[in-house]
Structure formats: C-alpha cells, structure tokens
Design a protein around this motif. Structure first.
Motif, mmCIF file in Angstrom:
data_model
loop_
_atom_site.group_PDB
_atom_site.id
_atom_site.type_symbol
_atom_site.label_atom_id
_atom_site.label_comp_id
_atom_site.label_asym_id
_atom_site.label_seq_id
_atom_site.Cartn_x
_atom_site.Cartn_y
_atom_site.Cartn_z
ATOM 1 N N ASN A 75 7.673 -4.951 -5.962
ATOM 2 C CA ASN A 75 7.381 -5.342 -4.919
ATOM 3 C C ASN A 75 7.620 -5.168 -3.696
ATOM 4 N N LYS A 76 8.037 -3.691 -3.649
ATOM 5 C CA LYS A 76 7.975 -2.453 -3.063
ATOM 6 C C LYS A 76 8.390 -0.816 -3.401
ATOM 7 N N CYS A 77 7.511 0.303 -2.648
ATOM 8 C CA CYS A 77 7.815 1.063 -3.041
ATOM 9 C C CYS A 77 6.706 1.682 -2.718
ATOM 10 N N GLY A 78 7.459 3.200 -1.352
ATOM 11 C CA GLY A 78 7.305 3.648 -0.402
ATOM 12 C C GLY A 78 8.150 4.150 0.610
ATOM 13 N N TYR A 79 7.820 4.145 1.883
ATOM 14 C CA TYR A 79 8.716 4.605 2.796
ATOM 15 C C TYR A 79 9.011 3.759 3.615
ATOM 16 N N TYR A 80 10.025 2.853 4.183
ATOM 17 C CA TYR A 80 9.663 1.583 4.865
ATOM 18 C C TYR A 80 10.417 2.069 6.145
ATOM 19 N N PRO A 81 9.962 1.238 7.109
ATOM 20 C CA PRO A 81 10.607 1.942 8.719
ATOM 21 C C PRO A 81 11.660 0.849 9.030
ATOM 22 N N PHE A 82 12.827 1.436 9.646
ATOM 23 C CA PHE A 82 14.344 0.531 9.687
ATOM 24 C C PHE A 82 14.714 0.191 10.170
ATOM 25 N N SER A 83 13.658 0.374 11.329
ATOM 26 C CA SER A 83 13.192 -0.804 12.407
ATOM 27 C C SER A 83 11.961 -2.020 12.927
ATOM 28 N N ARG A 84 12.244 -2.883 13.923
ATOM 29 C CA ARG A 84 11.455 -4.037 13.606
ATOM 30 C C ARG A 84 10.106 -3.346 15.051
ATOM 31 N N ASN A 85 9.960 -2.469 14.588
ATOM 32 C CA ASN A 85 8.339 -1.261 16.094
ATOM 33 C C ASN A 85 7.451 -1.502 15.351
ATOM 34 N N ASN A 86 6.236 -0.721 16.015
ATOM 35 C CA ASN A 86 5.228 -0.646 15.705
ATOM 36 C C ASN A 86 4.922 0.079 14.115
ATOM 37 N N ALA A 87 6.025 0.216 13.548
ATOM 38 C CA ALA A 87 5.220 1.557 12.659
ATOM 39 C C ALA A 87 5.504 0.507 11.278
ATOM 40 N N ARG A 88 4.300 1.249 10.671
ATOM 41 C CA ARG A 88 4.529 0.393 9.224
ATOM 42 C C ARG A 88 4.846 1.327 7.627
ATOM 43 N N PRO A 89 4.945 0.515 6.341
ATOM 44 C CA PRO A 89 5.325 0.801 5.760
ATOM 45 C C PRO A 89 4.155 1.925 4.638
ATOM 46 N N PHE A 90 4.810 3.602 4.006
ATOM 47 C CA PHE A 90 3.443 4.014 3.732
ATOM 48 C C PHE A 90 4.522 4.617 2.533
ATOM 49 N N SER A 91 2.566 5.020 1.822
ATOM 50 C CA SER A 91 2.987 5.274 0.350
ATOM 51 C C SER A 91 2.657 4.186 -0.520
ATOM 52 N N SER A 92 2.544 4.253 -1.684
ATOM 53 C CA SER A 92 2.454 3.300 -2.742
ATOM 54 C C SER A 92 3.354 3.496 -4.357
ATOM 55 N N ILE A 93 3.175 2.850 -5.024
ATOM 56 C CA ILE A 93 3.333 3.187 -6.244
ATOM 57 C C ILE A 93 2.277 3.950 -7.119
ATOM 58 N N LYS A 94 0.924 3.982 -6.628
ATOM 59 C CA LYS A 94 -0.326 4.954 -7.006
ATOM 60 C C LYS A 94 -0.336 6.413 -6.937
ATOM 61 N N GLU A 95 0.353 6.306 -5.077
ATOM 62 C CA GLU A 95 0.841 7.440 -4.862
ATOM 63 C C GLU A 95 1.780 8.508 -5.708
ATOM 64 N N THR A 96 2.539 7.421 -6.000
ATOM 65 C CA THR A 96 4.092 8.053 -6.933
ATOM 66 C C THR A 96 4.055 8.475 -7.681
ATOM 67 N N LEU A 97 3.006 7.936 -7.801
ATOM 68 C CA LEU A 97 2.871 8.326 -9.296
ATOM 69 C C LEU A 97 2.161 9.698 -10.069
ATOM 70 N N GLU A 98 0.640 9.209 -8.803
ATOM 71 C CA GLU A 98 0.240 11.031 -9.043
ATOM 72 C C GLU A 98 1.326 11.944 -8.876
ATOM 73 N N GLY A 99 2.242 11.862 -7.415
ATOM 74 C CA GLY A 99 3.531 12.871 -7.188
ATOM 75 C C GLY A 99 3.905 13.093 -8.596
ATOM 76 N N ILE A 100 4.296 12.358 -9.280
ATOM 77 C CA ILE A 100 5.407 12.438 -10.056
ATOM 78 C C ILE A 100 4.613 13.510 -11.188
ATOM 79 N N TYR A 101 3.503 12.832 -11.548
ATOM 80 C CA TYR A 101 2.492 13.490 -12.148
ATOM 81 C C TYR A 101 2.115 14.925 -12.186
ATOM 82 N N ASP A 102 1.806 15.531 -10.967
ATOM 83 C CA ASP A 102 1.299 16.704 -10.691
ATOM 84 C C ASP A 102 2.793 17.515 -10.311
ATOM 85 N N TRP A 103 3.998 16.744 -10.052
ATOM 86 C CA TRP A 103 5.754 17.660 -10.261
ATOM 87 C C TRP A 103 5.980 17.910 -11.345
ATOM 88 N N VAL A 104 5.955 17.266 -12.829
ATOM 89 C CA VAL A 104 6.477 17.685 -13.629
ATOM 90 C C VAL A 104 5.519 18.524 -14.596
#
Length: 323
Positions: free
Chosen positions: A16-45
C-alpha cells in the motif's frame, strides 16, 4: 543434490505504501518506491566484504518479541522480480538452544540443549517473491516454516529508516546526531519512512458476512502451534494462546491443532474489528483462522481465509545439504 517435491503455500499481499511520506499537507510529494527500495537492498547487501551479520536493519530490544532478522539472500531476474530470503534468529542463551520432547508428560520433560559456535546464528529462513511493477509480493511457505511477514516488514522499514540513500545524518546545535529524510539536499520538508502492506483480498466470505452481520450466531477460531521453540536458558518452555483475544500463540515442539467455538452476536463495528485483528494475526503466522455461522444455514461455516488471494502448489526443488 537430491530433488524433492514439496507443496508450497503462497499468499499474496498488496504494497500500500513504500517510501517517504510528508508529515505536513503541503506541496511535498512522497518519493521512492518498492522497486527502488529492493534495488537499494540488493546493492547494499552485495557490497564487497559484507557478511550476513552486517545486514541487520533494526535493533531488537531485550524485552521485545521481535526476532533478529538478516538478509540471507536476495535475487532478481530480467523481469524485475525479486526473491528475498530473510534469516530469523531464534533466542539462544550462551550459544545454546533448548528443546523438549512433546511426547513426555507435563512437568516431567527433560530439556536438551544444542551448542552453537560463537559466530553461529540459529534460526530459520523465510521467503518472499516481489513483483514491484504491480506493488504486490507473495510469502512462500515451505513445509512447516512460518511466513515471516511481520519481521520482513520491519526489515524493509528498518532499511528505509537507516540504510537507504535518502537518509541524511547531521549534528544538531547540542552536538547530538539526528536523522532526516530528503529526496535531495535542497528539500527542507519533513518526511517519514513508511512501509505498509495488506493481504490481497478476493470478493468472498468477508463481503457476504458484512452484509449479513445480524444473522451471525457463532464464531469459530482455529490455530496451529508450530514446531519452533522460543526458549530462555534451561527453563521449560511455557506456551499460551489467548484464543478469544486473537493473540499470537507461543510455539511448541510439535504442531498442535486448536479449535474454539462460541455462540455470539456482533455489531458491524465489532465484526470489522474482528476482521482487522484476524488480518494482523494471519499476516504474522498464516495458521490462524476465524469462521462464522449464520442462523438458518446449519452446518455452513464462512471462513475469513477464503477471501484471501492464496494457494498451495507442488514444486520441485534441488535441496542442498544444510538447506
């Protein structure tokens, strides 16, 4: 290398959600995704020299029921799918894990301990199959393994909190280290790392029951106590199951089936709360189910698990020694 045929239980979940989500209801948008997260874990380990013990993403406190979780392996294919295998450590004291024989009388069972080396981490593997393009993953259960979904969620959230490229560490005016999350150095908005999943549902029993709540006259709860021990020093293992409260069962040496039935009437809000609690419990164990009977339908049980996207299929494996 022997080839074995095993039945595999597969349950599907939505991301349902994966990434970084803003605390306040301003113009900020969520960023990152499960695809980018898995890529990051793959490279990290897979950084040169990384050991299994260095793949931990969250701390486990002494008074917590959480299990130390490591990345045993992660693979990806040309279609963008990932297989993540996590290693869940079981409690050990002085490098020993205790066991009892389930066939011995209550109060008379002898405790047998197994000694491990200083660098050994006793535990069990859990398997996850990710489809990032569809924001879906599946738990893959072999033989008697639990599905490990809860610890995997904590593992990925821990990576987002402390290991991803979006983590910014800095020292505040008091000389203390703090952490923030930003898509770039110029962004001054406040974000929180989030990883939220839910079991994928099919039109079925839950919809029927919700529409007919006034006719519910009995609730049935079943669970299996899996053959995995949680131990502390040389004391006998205690286990308890709070059936009506939908609490997690402690695990025994041998698998035990438990069933509880109660005549009951519920409101729609109470029904939704039961379903929500069951979803949390089923996500962690996969062996807990709740059923309802309706007045005027003698003998028919509506099981909540039948509304979930899950299946059991036979697969052929090349089983290596020790795996």
């Amino acid at each position: 290398m022997p080839r074995v045929n095993e039945n595999v239980k597969i349950a599907f979940y939505e991301i349902n959600k994966c990434g970084y989500y803003p605390f306040s209801r301003n113009n900020a948008r969520p960023f990152s995704s499960i695809k980018e997260t898995l890529e990051g874990i793959y490279d990290w380990v897979h950084q040169e020299g990384t050991t299994l013990s260095q793949t931990q993403t969250f701390e486990v406190s002494e008074d917590s029921d959480d299990l130390l979780t490591l990345c045993y392996d992660i693979k990806r294919n040309d279609s963008g799918e990932y297989i993540l295998v996590t290693w869940n450590a079981i409690p050990a004291v002085n490098n020993e894990v205790a066991a009892i024989k389930g066939t011995e009388p209550v109060g008379e069972a002898s405790v047998v301990t197994t000694q491990f080396g200083e660098d050994d981490i006793p535990g069990y593997a859990t398997y996850f199959w990710f489809f990032p393009g569809q924001n879906i993953f599946a738990t893959v259960r072999l033989h008697h393994t639990v599905n490990g979904h809860v610890n995997m969620r904590k593992y990925i959230l821990g990576y987002l909190q402390g290991m991803s490229k979006y983590v910014y560490r800095y020292t505040n005016n008091d000389g203390e280290e703090e952490v923030s999350y930003r898509p770039n150095e110029q962004d001054n908005n406040s974000y929180r790392p989030t990883f939220f999943t839910s079991q994928k549902k099919l039109p079925g029993e839950i919809d029927v029951l919700r529409a007919r709540v006034p006719k519910i006259n009995k609730v049935i709860q079943t669970t299996k106590l899996e053959p995995l021990l949680k131990t502390s020093h040389s004391n006998l293992v205690r286990s308890a199951l709070t059936v009506l409260g939908l609490a997690s069962p402690s695990v025994q040496q041998q698998e035990v089936d438990l069933r509880n039935e109660m005549r009951i009437s519920v409101s729609k809000n109470e029904f939704d709360e039961i379903v929500s609690n069951w979803e949390d419990e089923f996500s962690s164990s996969g062996s807990f189910d709740v059923g309802f009977t309706l007045s005027g339908e003698s003998g028919k049980v509506y099981w909540l698990s039948r509304s979930l996207a899950k299946t059991e299929i036979p697969l052929m494996f090349d089983r290596q020694e020790g795996n």
